[in-house]
Scaffold this active site. Sequence first.
Site, PDB file in Angstrom:
ATOM      1  N   ASP A  51       0.888  -1.172   0.000  1.00 52.39           N
ATOM      2  CA  ASP A  51       0.000   0.000   0.000  1.00 52.39           C
ATOM      3  C   ASP A  51       0.918   1.212   0.000  1.00 52.39           C
ATOM      4  OD1 ASP A  51      -1.639   2.155   0.527  1.00 52.39           O
ATOM      5  OD2 ASP A  51      -2.757   1.148   2.124  1.00 52.39           O
ATOM      6  N   SER A 131       0.473  11.455 -16.875  1.00 52.55           N
ATOM      7  CA  SER A 131      -0.775  11.410 -17.650  1.00 52.55           C
ATOM      8  C   SER A 131      -0.799  12.631 -18.556  1.00 52.55           C
ATOM      9  CB  SER A 131      -1.962  11.480 -16.686  1.00 52.55           C
ATOM     10  OG  SER A 131      -3.160  11.727 -17.414  1.00 52.55           O
ATOM     11  N   TYR A 144      -6.067  15.161  -9.340  1.00 54.93           N
ATOM     12  CA  TYR A 144      -5.389  14.163 -10.176  1.00 54.93           C
ATOM     13  C   TYR A 144      -4.383  14.857 -11.103  1.00 54.93           C
ATOM     14  CZ  TYR A 144      -4.630  10.500 -13.623  1.00 54.93           C
ATOM     15  OH  TYR A 144      -4.035   9.577 -14.458  1.00 54.93           O
TER      16      TYR A 144
END
Length: 246
Positions: A51, A131, A144
């Site tokens: 995690d 991205s 994001y």
Amino acid sequence: MDISGRTVLMVGGTAGIGLALARRFAAAGSTVVVGGRSTDRVEDLETVRIDVTDAGSVLAARDEVLAKHPDLDLVVTMSGVMLLEDLRDPAHGEQAETTVAVNLLGTIRVIDAFTPHLIGRGSGDILTVTSGIGFVPFPLMATYGATKAGVHSYTESLRAHLAGTGVGVTELIPPAVANAGQQRLNPNALPMDGFLDEVLGLLQQDPTPAEIVVEAAQYLRRAGRNGTYADLLAARSKPLEQLPGR
Ligand SMILES: NC(=O)c1ccc[n+]([C@@H]2O[C@H](COP(=O)([O-])OP(=O)(O)OC[C@H]3O[C@@H](n4cnc5c(N)ncnc54)[C@H](OP(=O)(O)O)[C@@H]3O)[C@@H](O)[C@H]2O)c1
């Protein structure tokens, strides 16, 4: 970059692009370990539970992987969450904190866990994942975009820090790609297989480009320098009209 004789840790490899890319590396002959919280989703590759929001979990995963694979030479920081936010509602803060914890701090934690090993062996690669949204925001996913712009900047600094160590730093900049969620939300998302064919072609160029940008992501990557940025941002702001009360 060679893709056939590597020992790879794909953090964020239990689903989506990470799992599909991990399978491509394995099919090419590399040894691959995929990491994430839901390792039970993967049956065909070695897994490690990790995690990235938990520093202890990252270090435990590092120790487990390096004990089994002391020749680890490629670490991919693929873990990411894409959460929608309404910035007029302060309740979005929860999504913002999760997004920063996974996408930005998670990336930094994983890199920190493995740089001593990679520098120590004097060769290897780190592949970060940003991205197109890091280059032109999609305002429905504000944090994001902020984290991906942050990982882009961090990657550039990391490359400067690791210059001369033998450790390469490469940034993968995907456009919308059809993972399970994208297939539902975005009919224009690129099919996974075609995306990965292009990515692997670019990764195998010699020298490896600093940025892996498939054709469908170029319009976003180049927007800041070719005069299309303002129009793209306006178009990408339209979906905000779908939020309650707009
Ligand atoms: N798909 C796209 O259109 C697109 C476009 C541009 C960039 N990207 C980027 O590409 C990467 C992969 O995206 P994807 O579409 O393949 O996403 P995905 O299918 O949702 O997979 C996300 C991966 O991240 C892992 N992850 C999430 N939270 C984590 C945590 N706390 N600790 C460790 N791992 C965690 C998940 O594993 P567990 O759930 O098992 O923990 C899973 O393996 C992301 O960084 C994303 O931002 C995707």
